[in-house]
Design a protein around this motif. Structure first.
Motif, PDB file in Angstrom:
ATOM      1  N   VAL A  53       0.836  -1.209   0.000  1.00  0.00           N
ATOM      2  CA  VAL A  53       0.000   0.000   0.000  1.00  0.00           C
ATOM      3  C   VAL A  53       0.867   1.255   0.000  1.00  0.00           C
ATOM      4  O   VAL A  53       0.664   2.175  -0.804  1.00  0.00           O
ATOM      5  CB  VAL A  53      -0.966   0.005   1.210  1.00  0.00           C
ATOM      6  N   VAL A  54       1.848   1.308   0.892  1.00  0.00           N
ATOM      7  CA  VAL A  54       2.686   2.508   1.013  1.00  0.00           C
ATOM      8  C   VAL A  54       3.533   2.707  -0.242  1.00  0.00           C
ATOM      9  O   VAL A  54       3.635   3.827  -0.756  1.00  0.00           O
ATOM     10  CB  VAL A  54       3.553   2.443   2.283  1.00  0.00           C
ATOM     11  N   LEU A  55       4.117   1.642  -0.774  1.00  0.00           N
ATOM     12  CA  LEU A  55       4.907   1.770  -1.997  1.00  0.00           C
ATOM     13  C   LEU A  55       4.027   2.244  -3.147  1.00  0.00           C
ATOM     14  O   LEU A  55       4.431   3.091  -3.950  1.00  0.00           O
ATOM     15  CB  LEU A  55       5.591   0.447  -2.344  1.00  0.00           C
ATOM     16  N   CYS A  56       2.802   1.743  -3.223  1.00  0.00           N
ATOM     17  CA  CYS A  56       1.877   2.174  -4.269  1.00  0.00           C
ATOM     18  C   CYS A  56       1.547   3.665  -4.120  1.00  0.00           C
ATOM     19  O   CYS A  56       1.458   4.389  -5.105  1.00  0.00           O
ATOM     20  CB  CYS A  56       0.610   1.326  -4.246  1.00  0.00           C
ATOM     21  N   GLU A  57       1.392   4.124  -2.890  1.00  0.00           N
ATOM     22  CA  GLU A  57       1.157   5.557  -2.664  1.00  0.00           C
ATOM     23  C   GLU A  57       2.348   6.386  -3.140  1.00  0.00           C
ATOM     24  O   GLU A  57       2.159   7.435  -3.755  1.00  0.00           O
ATOM     25  CB  GLU A  57       0.896   5.834  -1.176  1.00  0.00           C
ATOM     26  N   PHE A  58       3.568   5.930  -2.827  1.00  0.00           N
ATOM     27  CA  PHE A  58       4.766   6.629  -3.318  1.00  0.00           C
ATOM     28  C   PHE A  58       4.746   6.682  -4.846  1.00  0.00           C
ATOM     29  O   PHE A  58       4.970   7.723  -5.452  1.00  0.00           O
ATOM     30  CB  PHE A  58       6.051   5.934  -2.862  1.00  0.00           C
ATOM     31  N   TRP A  59       4.490   5.527  -5.466  1.00  0.00           N
ATOM     32  CA  TRP A  59       4.465   5.429  -6.926  1.00  0.00           C
ATOM     33  C   TRP A  59       3.371   6.331  -7.501  1.00  0.00           C
ATOM     34  O   TRP A  59       3.605   7.057  -8.455  1.00  0.00           O
ATOM     35  CB  TRP A  59       4.230   3.971  -7.333  1.00  0.00           C
ATOM     36  N   TYR A  60       2.189   6.297  -6.915  1.00  0.00           N
ATOM     37  CA  TYR A  60       1.061   7.077  -7.423  1.00  0.00           C
ATOM     38  C   TYR A  60       1.350   8.581  -7.362  1.00  0.00           C
ATOM     39  O   TYR A  60       0.987   9.323  -8.258  1.00  0.00           O
ATOM     40  CB  TYR A  60      -0.204   6.761  -6.620  1.00  0.00           C
ATOM     41  N   GLY A  61       2.013   9.027  -6.326  1.00  0.00           N
ATOM     42  CA  GLY A  61       2.305  10.448  -6.161  1.00  0.00           C
ATOM     43  C   GLY A  61       3.531  10.937  -6.921  1.00  0.00           C
ATOM     44  O   GLY A  61       3.784  12.137  -6.999  1.00  0.00           O
ATOM     45  N   TYR A  62       4.287  10.018  -7.492  1.00  0.00           N
ATOM     46  CA  TYR A  62       5.518  10.390  -8.182  1.00  0.00           C
ATOM     47  C   TYR A  62       5.229  10.975  -9.563  1.00  0.00           C
ATOM     48  O   TYR A  62       4.367  10.499 -10.295  1.00  0.00           O
ATOM     49  CB  TYR A  62       6.428   9.169  -8.341  1.00  0.00           C
ATOM     50  N   GLN A  63       5.958  12.033  -9.895  1.00  0.00           N
ATOM     51  CA  GLN A  63       5.974  12.573 -11.258  1.00  0.00           C
ATOM     52  C   GLN A  63       7.420  12.865 -11.609  1.00  0.00           C
ATOM     53  O   GLN A  63       8.170  13.397 -10.788  1.00  0.00           O
ATOM     54  CB  GLN A  63       5.143  13.844 -11.364  1.00  0.00           C
ATOM     55  N   ASN A  64       7.802  12.527 -12.822  1.00  0.00           N
ATOM     56  CA  ASN A  64       9.180  12.770 -13.220  1.00  0.00           C
ATOM     57  C   ASN A  64       9.406  14.256 -13.499  1.00  0.00           C
ATOM     58  O   ASN A  64       8.494  15.071 -13.374  1.00  0.00           O
ATOM     59  CB  ASN A  64       9.567  11.889 -14.426  1.00  0.00           C
ATOM     60  N   GLY A  65      10.596  14.608 -13.902  1.00  0.00           N
ATOM     61  CA  GLY A  65      10.961  16.003 -14.144  1.00  0.00           C
ATOM     62  C   GLY A  65      10.121  16.688 -15.204  1.00  0.00           C
ATOM     63  O   GLY A  65      10.003  17.912 -15.215  1.00  0.00           O
ATOM     64  N   GLN A  66       9.499  15.943 -16.098  1.00  0.00           N
ATOM     65  CA  GLN A  66       8.638  16.509 -17.136  1.00  0.00           C
ATOM     66  C   GLN A  66       7.176  16.529 -16.694  1.00  0.00           C
ATOM     67  O   GLN A  66       6.294  16.872 -17.487  1.00  0.00           O
ATOM     68  CB  GLN A  66       8.754  15.714 -18.446  1.00  0.00           C
ATOM     69  N   GLY A  67       6.902  16.162 -15.465  1.00  0.00           N
ATOM     70  CA  GLY A  67       5.533  16.179 -14.960  1.00  0.00           C
ATOM     71  C   GLY A  67       4.709  14.965 -15.332  1.00  0.00           C
ATOM     72  O   GLY A  67       3.500  14.935 -15.127  1.00  0.00           O
TER      73      GLY A  67
END
Length: 165
Positions: free
Chosen positions: A64-78
């Motif tokens: 769950v926590v890793l998925c939250e990290f992944w879901y909230g991540y955006q690369n440098g180009q957004g």
């Protein structure tokens, strides 16, 4: 040889979390084949369960926590990562091989209660103990369990953009 209390204190230092219920931490370090499920903690003898149930809980909350990290991540180009990247991330970073290696690099392997005659823990045992520790954090923190696991996983760099990309 470290006492149970010394092992718990070392785990707490490594993961950056102080257990209210020290027995949960001891249970997380108790492997399925460990010979004695009775441990003395703070001068009192306790029956301690093997770590398999805490490992199942830990695996679930880590997902769950890793998925939250992944879901909230955006690369440098957004741009947000795509589903296929989640599958790769989950299979890689929550695998026994990765968690076993991480546990070894953090020296959690030295804190596990081993079977007699064993000189060291296997990667699978280390991975199970690692998962169990995160399950113990979740259970110990009660209502704030996911937040506590998130903090520990942050400390251990599970939210590193290099991992999430």
């Amino acid at each position: 040889m470290d006492t149970v209390e010394e092992k718990i204190a070392k785990v707490e230092e490594i993961i950056g979390y102080s257990f209210t219920d020290k027995l949960l931490c001891a249970e997380a370090l108790q492997t399925a084949g460990a010979p004695n499920n009775r441990l003395t903690v703070n001068g009192t003898l306790h029956a301690v369960n093997k770590n398999d149930r805490l490992a199942i809980l830990g695996d679930s909350v880590m997902t769950v926590v890793l998925c939250e990290f992944w879901y909230g991540y955006q690369n440098g180009q957004g741009s947000a990562p795509i589903k296929g990247q989640w599958d790769s991330l989950r299979l890689g970073k929550l695998s026994n091989a990765y968690l076993g290696q991480l546990g070894t690099s953090l020296e959690i392997d030295r804190l596990i209660f081993l079977n007699p005659g064993m000189s060291r823990a296997s990667l699978a045992m280390i991975a199970t103990a690692f998962e169990a520790l995160l399950g113990a954090v979740h259970k110990d923190a009660g209502f704030n369990g996911l937040d506590a696991v998130r903090i520990v996983m942050n400390k251990l760099d599970f939210n590193d953009p290099a991992l999430l990309n």
